[in-house]
Scaffold this active site. Structure first.
Site, mmCIF file in Angstrom:
data_model
loop_
_atom_site.group_PDB
_atom_site.id
_atom_site.type_symbol
_atom_site.label_atom_id
_atom_site.label_comp_id
_atom_site.label_asym_id
_atom_site.label_seq_id
_atom_site.Cartn_x
_atom_site.Cartn_y
_atom_site.Cartn_z
ATOM 1 N N ASP A 65 23.132 -1.546 -12.639
ATOM 2 C CA ASP A 65 21.919 -1.618 -11.694
ATOM 3 C C ASP A 65 21.425 -2.778 -10.789
ATOM 4 O O ASP A 65 20.121 -2.936 -11.310
ATOM 5 C CB ASP A 65 21.444 -0.718 -13.293
ATOM 6 N N GLU A 66 22.286 -3.352 -10.268
ATOM 7 C CA GLU A 66 22.115 -4.867 -10.039
ATOM 8 C C GLU A 66 21.130 -4.525 -8.614
ATOM 9 O O GLU A 66 20.940 -5.057 -8.154
ATOM 10 C CB GLU A 66 23.045 -5.113 -9.928
ATOM 11 N N GLY A 67 21.642 -3.299 -8.140
ATOM 12 C CA GLY A 67 20.995 -2.939 -6.956
ATOM 13 C C GLY A 67 22.340 -2.652 -5.983
ATOM 14 O O GLY A 67 21.238 -3.007 -4.654
ATOM 15 N N ARG B 15 20.825 -0.553 -3.162
ATOM 16 C CA ARG B 15 20.293 -0.977 -1.830
ATOM 17 C C ARG B 15 21.014 -1.599 -1.046
ATOM 18 O O ARG B 15 20.570 -1.980 0.459
ATOM 19 C CB ARG B 15 19.462 -1.367 -2.130
ATOM 20 N N HIS C 198 22.128 5.012 -8.051
ATOM 21 C CA HIS C 198 22.003 4.608 -7.472
ATOM 22 C C HIS C 198 21.225 4.997 -6.437
ATOM 23 O O HIS C 198 20.873 6.089 -5.361
ATOM 24 C CB HIS C 198 23.716 4.748 -6.685
ATOM 25 N N THR D 14 25.917 7.475 -21.362
ATOM 26 C CA THR D 14 25.430 8.540 -20.461
ATOM 27 C C THR D 14 26.044 9.850 -20.373
ATOM 28 O O THR D 14 25.185 10.698 -20.281
ATOM 29 C CB THR D 14 25.236 8.398 -19.017
ATOM 30 N N GLN E 23 28.764 1.134 -12.150
ATOM 31 C CA GLN E 23 28.862 0.302 -13.230
ATOM 32 C C GLN E 23 28.643 -1.269 -12.563
ATOM 33 O O GLN E 23 28.508 -1.930 -11.552
ATOM 34 C CB GLN E 23 30.030 0.668 -14.009
ATOM 35 N N THR F 283 19.345 8.789 -17.375
ATOM 36 C CA THR F 283 19.108 8.679 -18.357
ATOM 37 C C THR F 283 17.096 8.237 -19.279
ATOM 38 O O THR F 283 17.309 8.895 -20.039
ATOM 39 C CB THR F 283 19.245 7.780 -19.395
ATOM 40 N N PRO G 174 14.812 2.797 -21.568
ATOM 41 C CA PRO G 174 14.131 1.635 -21.102
ATOM 42 C C PRO G 174 15.581 1.152 -20.910
ATOM 43 O O PRO G 174 15.903 0.686 -21.976
ATOM 44 C CB PRO G 174 13.066 1.364 -22.187
ATOM 45 N N CYS H 246 14.099 -10.612 -6.534
ATOM 46 C CA CYS H 246 13.693 -12.285 -6.249
ATOM 47 C C CYS H 246 12.296 -11.737 -6.906
ATOM 48 O O CYS H 246 11.474 -12.976 -6.751
ATOM 49 C CB CYS H 246 14.109 -12.796 -5.614
#
Ligand code: GDP
Ligand code: IMO
Ligand code: MG
Length: 468
Positions: A17-19, A22, A45, A128, A225, A340, A343, A371
């Protein structure tokens, strides 16, 4: 014949989930093919374009470009019904991804018994529940007596009757062992119907992507991942079950390694993790892990987005308890699982872990996302940006991520604080628009990671990006 085109590999450097999506979407126009090489529907994603958000799971992030095709490589495990549904949903949004999607005949199929096993045993890792681990386990196990365990897309295409029968037998064998109950006939009938819609996308030619690159195509591999979730190099056993490193892209992505040009890493400046497992820089440590993993009786997350939306973010940010600060940052950054809705656990940007990932994956440039959220630290007690700059293990400083879970749990992260900034940077377009405090932090990140930062995300939308 040597390759005329090339491939770049984009991977997550942290816990997912770093992006990545995008960033892949932002770069997609520079490539002819966006390809996945690992994982499956466990990935979530997100691409935000003109304020509209699209969540992809199995479809690569090339959807917005009509001239870009997408490829799902042999390293992936495919949930046929979910893939068909994802393609249908995209169509409803006016995106015909089906026309441009190609699937390796060597990719494995997620079978009903994989989902049943994961639903029953996945919660200890916090998977998941997409049947990913059981599918890769069956790939390695290959056969059980006469039963073929690893059923691939090409098998179903060539001889659907035999392999759908095999899937039924696989489910029944597992059901007999573990007492699973399901209406397997109707499940398989549904899958068969969905498969008919997917079958035309399967590439019979196992050299499909290789030939494209030989013909001049530029490929971007989009990792799913992330490095710390790699089945071997990650924090075993709290990992996924595929290879997530840059090197894995060529095996799972069906290209020879001599096509490789460079590896791009994506890192989030406020880290997150979903599922169990060590996370040394987590705000609130164990307390946060337990809180984030708490589920209701029906398995739904106890502290979902709706519950947390009612929290007083300012009060939490100003608290001297890091657990509170983490909660506030989660609310501000919307860190809830795409797949999912759990949090996500939140942590300080860990530069020791990042430099480890840069070295072992040969990362040539980094994209730092979120950022814009660093501004939130200006509302904390000391108003400064925390960074993990060292690891102490049993009284000694180390510069790597230890292999053993036990050792990683003993690591004491050294946290240093840098000057924060109060400006909202969402509208920044050029480096000159960025506050000097942020520029200083970026420089330090480059030095400590040993790698250039090519761009930063200052918001979730495609345009909210600054090229450095
Ligand atoms: P992936 O799995 O690596 O593709 O990442 P996800 O899509 O699961 O999670 C990243 C989340 O952060 C998504 O909700 C994105 O829209 C969001 N995001 C990505 N980059 C930025 C950024 O620079 N700023 C902000 N505020 N959000 C971002
Ligand atoms: P993207 O591609 C974050 C985590 C799960 C669990 C562990 C094993 O969106 O970054 P699995 O279902 O793979 O057997 O679960 O890995 N996990 C992810 N965490 N992002 C992901 O994908 C993930 N895919 C799996 O939460 O801890
Ligand atoms: Mg994700």
């Amino acid at each position: 014949m040597t390759a005329q085109g090339f491939a770049d590999v984009l991977i997550g450097t942290q816990y997912g989930d770093e992006g990545k999506a995008r960033v892949a979407d932002g770069k997609a126009k520079e490539y002819d093919v966006i390809a996945r090489f690992n994982g499956g529907a466990n990935a979530g994603h997100t691409i935000v374009h003109d304020g509209k958000s699209i969540a992809l799971h199995q479809v690569p992030s090339g959807i917005f470009y009509k001239n870009t095709s997408m490829y799902i490589g042999s390293g992936c495990v495919i949930n046929i019904s979910k893939l068909d549904e994802e393609l249908e949903n995209l169509k409803k949004s006016g995106i015909d991804a089906r026309e441009r999607l190609h699937i390796s005949s060597q990719a494995s199929v997620i079978q009903p018994h994989h989902l049943a096993i994961d639903a029953n045993i996945g919660s200890t890792i916090g998977t998941t529940k997409n049947g990913i681990g059981p599918a890769y386990a069956d790939r390695a196990l290959r056969m059980w007596g006469e039963r073929v365990l690893n059923i691939r897309m090409g098998d179903l295409q060539n001889d659907p009757d035999t392999y759908f029968r095999m899937m039924r037998a696989n489910f029944e064998a597992m059901a007999a062992l573990h007492g699973y109950t399901a209406d397997i006939d109707s499940e398989l009938a549904e899958m068969k119907k969905d498969f008919e819609a997917i079958a035309p996308l399967i590439e019979k030619d196992t050299l499909f992507l290789q030939k494209k690159v030989m013909g001049g195509a530029k490929v971007l591999f989009e990792g799913a991942q992330a490095f710390m979730l790699d089945v071997v190099k990650g924090l075993v056993p709290y990992v996924t079950s595929s290879g997530t490193t840059a090197a894995a892209a060529y095996g799972g992505g069906d290209l020879s390694p001599d096509c490789h040009r460079k590896t791009i890493g994506v890192a989030k400046v406020i880290m997150s993790r979903v599922g169990h497992g060590p996370f040394p820089s987590e705000f609130g440590g164990m307390q946060s892990e337990e809180y984030c993993m708490k589920a209701n009786a029906d398995g739904s997350p106890m502290y979902g987005k709706a519950v947390e939306a009612a929290y007083d973010v300012d009060a939490l940010l100003a608290s001297s308890d890091p657990f509170d600060v983490g909660k506030a940052i989660r609310v501000l950054s919307g860190e809830y699982g795409t797949t999912t809705t759990r949090p996500r656990r939140i942590g300080v940007f860990d530069l020791v872990q990042l430099s480890h990932a840069v070295k072992i994956n040969g990362i040539k440039s980094l994209v730092l996302t979120k950022c814009d959220l660093l501004q939130a630290y200006s509302r904390t007690k000391n108003g400064m940006i925390p960074l993990v700059t060292g690891y102490e293990l049993d009284g000694e400083m180390i510069d790597y991520v230890p292999a053993s879970l036990n050792a990683y749990q003993r690591v004491k992260p050294i946290i240093e604080y840098r000057e924060g900034f109060t400006e909202d940077i969402k509208n920044a377009k050029n480096p000159s628009d960025l506050p000097s405090a942020l520029k200083k932090v970026l420089k330090e990140i480059e030095e400590r990671a040993g790698c250039a930062v090519e761009g930063i995300g200052v918001g979730s939308d495609r345009e909210e990006y600054v090229t450095l």
